[in-house]
Design a protein around this motif. Structure first.
Motif, PDB file in Angstrom:
ATOM      1  N   ARG A   1      62.133  17.980  27.618  1.00 32.81           N
ATOM      2  CA  ARG A   1      63.178  18.170  26.729  1.00 32.81           C
ATOM      3  C   ARG A   1      64.390  17.651  26.825  1.00 32.81           C
ATOM      4  NH1 ARG A   1      61.740  18.929  22.115  1.00 32.81           N
ATOM      5  NH2 ARG A   1      63.283  20.504  21.458  1.00 32.81           N
TER       6      ARG A   1
ATOM      7  N   VAL B   1      58.626  26.454  25.439  1.00 36.73           N
ATOM      8  CA  VAL B   1      59.499  27.589  25.910  1.00 36.73           C
ATOM      9  C   VAL B   1      58.875  28.682  26.623  1.00 36.73           C
ATOM     10  CG1 VAL B   1      61.266  29.388  24.987  1.00 36.73           C
ATOM     11  CG2 VAL B   1      61.103  27.018  23.840  1.00 36.73           C
TER      12      VAL B   1
ATOM     13  N   ALA C   1      67.854  20.926  20.318  1.00 34.06           N
ATOM     14  CA  ALA C   1      67.643  19.915  21.420  1.00 34.06           C
ATOM     15  C   ALA C   1      66.945  18.635  20.983  1.00 34.06           C
ATOM     16  CB  ALA C   1      67.277  20.520  22.852  1.00 34.06           C
TER      17      ALA C   1
ATOM     18  N   ALA D   1      67.088  27.227  19.935  1.00 34.05           N
ATOM     19  CA  ALA D   1      67.522  26.124  20.894  1.00 34.05           C
ATOM     20  C   ALA D   1      66.974  25.124  21.116  1.00 34.05           C
ATOM     21  CB  ALA D   1      68.016  27.192  22.258  1.00 34.05           C
ATOM     22  N   SER D   2      65.731  25.345  21.250  1.00 29.55           N
ATOM     23  CA  SER D   2      64.728  24.265  21.532  1.00 29.55           C
ATOM     24  C   SER D   2      64.671  23.258  20.453  1.00 29.55           C
ATOM     25  CB  SER D   2      63.181  24.384  21.732  1.00 29.55           C
ATOM     26  OG  SER D   2      62.770  23.521  22.317  1.00 29.55           O
TER      27      SER D   2
ATOM     28  N   ALA E   1      67.540  18.524  27.222  1.00 29.10           N
ATOM     29  CA  ALA E   1      68.568  19.571  27.315  1.00 29.10           C
ATOM     30  C   ALA E   1      68.207  19.998  28.703  1.00 29.10           C
ATOM     31  CB  ALA E   1      68.151  20.954  26.164  1.00 29.10           C
TER      32      ALA E   1
ATOM     33  N   PRO F   1      65.677  24.913  27.367  1.00 34.82           N
ATOM     34  CA  PRO F   1      65.749  25.959  26.145  1.00 34.82           C
ATOM     35  C   PRO F   1      65.118  27.347  26.331  1.00 34.82           C
ATOM     36  CG  PRO F   1      65.682  23.817  25.135  1.00 34.82           C
ATOM     37  CD  PRO F   1      65.187  23.683  26.597  1.00 34.82           C
TER      38      PRO F   1
END
Length: 449
Positions: A380, A230, A395, A391-392, A382, A386
């Motif tokens: 990831r 991230v 996912a 949030a990560s 997503a 993220p």
């Protein structure tokens, strides 16, 4: 994603892994005297029914006991970022242990000052002390921060990585407040008594927590790494530094994984100004080593305190910390292996890896994202990528992850087994990266049907 298809592919790859690795399977079954059947329970965090057992390793290759050789993008989860048994480190360790004799003697060596000076050149902090792990370095940095500020709490980011430090095992709960990280084992107390937490990339939340006036230090990775990469948004890290100064809070940069950003980690690459810096794993070239650095002002403030026993009560990592063997290995790693030129090579290959993964993802219109931090790349499940640790974590897709890891491993490629991280070392080649691109592309094609 067609989950029925995914389940069938995962079952196929799991069966193939068991068929290919009878000696590893047998070794795991016979390991009845080990807690969790492995020397460290973390080694069970792997795709498939059992881990592969190591036979040999050199450079960017590992070979298991069943005779399979792999392109290694895991690299000991950063511990072998210098490559496996690099020649310069092997020579230095042999000279220290076999020729000169002695791994630990409670006596300093001249290598330690060389290492301290080199860490200052790379990262900035003026004074250094050593440990055997970054976890130990973080523990002592936290204690120093509490001592010098007189404040009790530490603030971390939700799902950040700081080893097994008790104060760091806190996340932002569904109600927006701090909560114990799921699965934490044997916590000595409610983590909210020792810690505060804020989401990465959220300056408003950070300021609300700092405004309580009880935070000794913000302990943070400049980019999250262990929950998928991230990356910081523009202005975020500058905002963290401004807020910590505004509220009289120290800033500790943990560069244990973010060292991949360059020779001086994110601190040098992005011009950061922490009060303390911690690092471990890769600096020893595979030999246990960690370190923490302090600004000159902070070191002087601590050393001037008559009430702090920094000699007898200041042991950071036990008797073996700063030992002669670790110092010899760390000097060789920094002087001859993880050089400025090596990082340039590793970053180029990581960019090539990123491009290959991104092309496959885009070709099939997958809602995935790819992030890179110097020599480290991760994808990831997503899109967009993220922006917070929470949030990560949300996912994550364990079944999909296991399929990709098994698919790659069955075809001679290892990623970090508990997330989709690929790390380059000085011995990684363009052909290694292109092999991954081809195999990853084939896996995605099978998923897409």
């Amino acid at each position: 994603m067609d989950r029925t298809r995914l389940h069938a592919l995962l079952a196929r790859e799991s069966a193939e892994a068991e068929r290919r690795n009878p000696r590893s399977r047998a070794a795991y079954a016979d390991a009845g005297h080990l807690f969790g059947r492995v020397p460290m329970t973390w080694m069970n965090k792997t795709a498939g029914a059992f881990p592969r057992y190591l036979a040999t390793a050199r450079g960017a290759r590992v070979t298991d006991v069943d005779g399979h050789t792999y392109i290694d993008f895991c690299l000991g989860d950063t511990g072998a970022m210098a490559g496996h048994s690099p020649a310069a480190v092997t020579e230095a360790v042999h000279r220290r242990f076999a020729e000169l004799g002695g791994a630990t003697a409670m006596l300093p060596t001249e290598d330690a000052e060389w290492v301290g000076a080199e860490l200052t050149r790379r990262f900035g902090p003026a004074r250094w002390s050593f440990s055997l792990t970054a976890t130990d370095a973080n523990r002592w940095a936290i204690r120093l921060a509490r001592a010098v500020t007189g404040r009790p709490k530490i603030l971390v980011n939700s799902y950040s990585y700081h080893g097994s430090v008790d104060e760091s095992l806190i996340v932002v709960g569904p109600d927006g407040k701090g909560a114990p990280r799921p699965g934490n084992v044997g916590a000595p107390c409610d983590v909210t008594l020792t810690s505060r937490v804020a989401e990465f990339n959220d300056l408003d939340q950070l300021e609300r927590e700092l405004a309580h006036g009880d935070v000794a230090a913000v302990l943070m990775e400049p980019a999250l790494t262990n929950i998928g990469i991230v990356l910081p948004e523009p202005g975020y890290l500058e905002g963290v530094r401004a807020l910590t100064r505004q509220y009289g809070t120290l800033l500790i940069n943990d560069e244990t994984h973010t060292f991949s950003a360059g020779p001086g980690g994110c601190t040098a690459a992005w011009g950061l100004e922490p009060d303390l810096l911690t690092i471990g794993k890769a600096i020893g070239g595979g030999i246990p080593a960690g370190a923490y650095g302090l600004s000159a002002d902070l070191a002087e403030r601590l050393l001037a305190r008559d009430d702090l026993d920094l000699v007898d009560m200041g042991g950071v990592g036990g008797t073996l910390a700063g030992n002669a063997l670790s110092m010899a290995a760390t000097r060789a790693t920094l002087e001859h292996v993880l050089t400025d030129e090596a990082f340039e090579h590793m970053a180029r290959l990581s960019a090539r890896f990123e491009s290959g993964v991104r092309a496959a993802v885009e070709a099939h219109g997958l809602p995935w994202s790819v992030s890179r931090l110097g020599a480290r790349t991760e994808y990831r499940f997503a899109s967009p990528a993220p922006r917070t640790g929470t949030a990560s974590e949300a996912a994550a897709d364990p079944e999909l992850e296991d399929f990709l890891h098994l698919y790659l491993a069955n075809r001679g490629i290892l990623l970090t087994p508990f997330h989709n991280m690929a790390l380059m070392c000085p011995d990684t080649t363009e052909q290694d990266v292109d092999t991954h691109t081809a195999v990853f592309g084939a896996a995605v094609l099978e998923l897409a049907g």
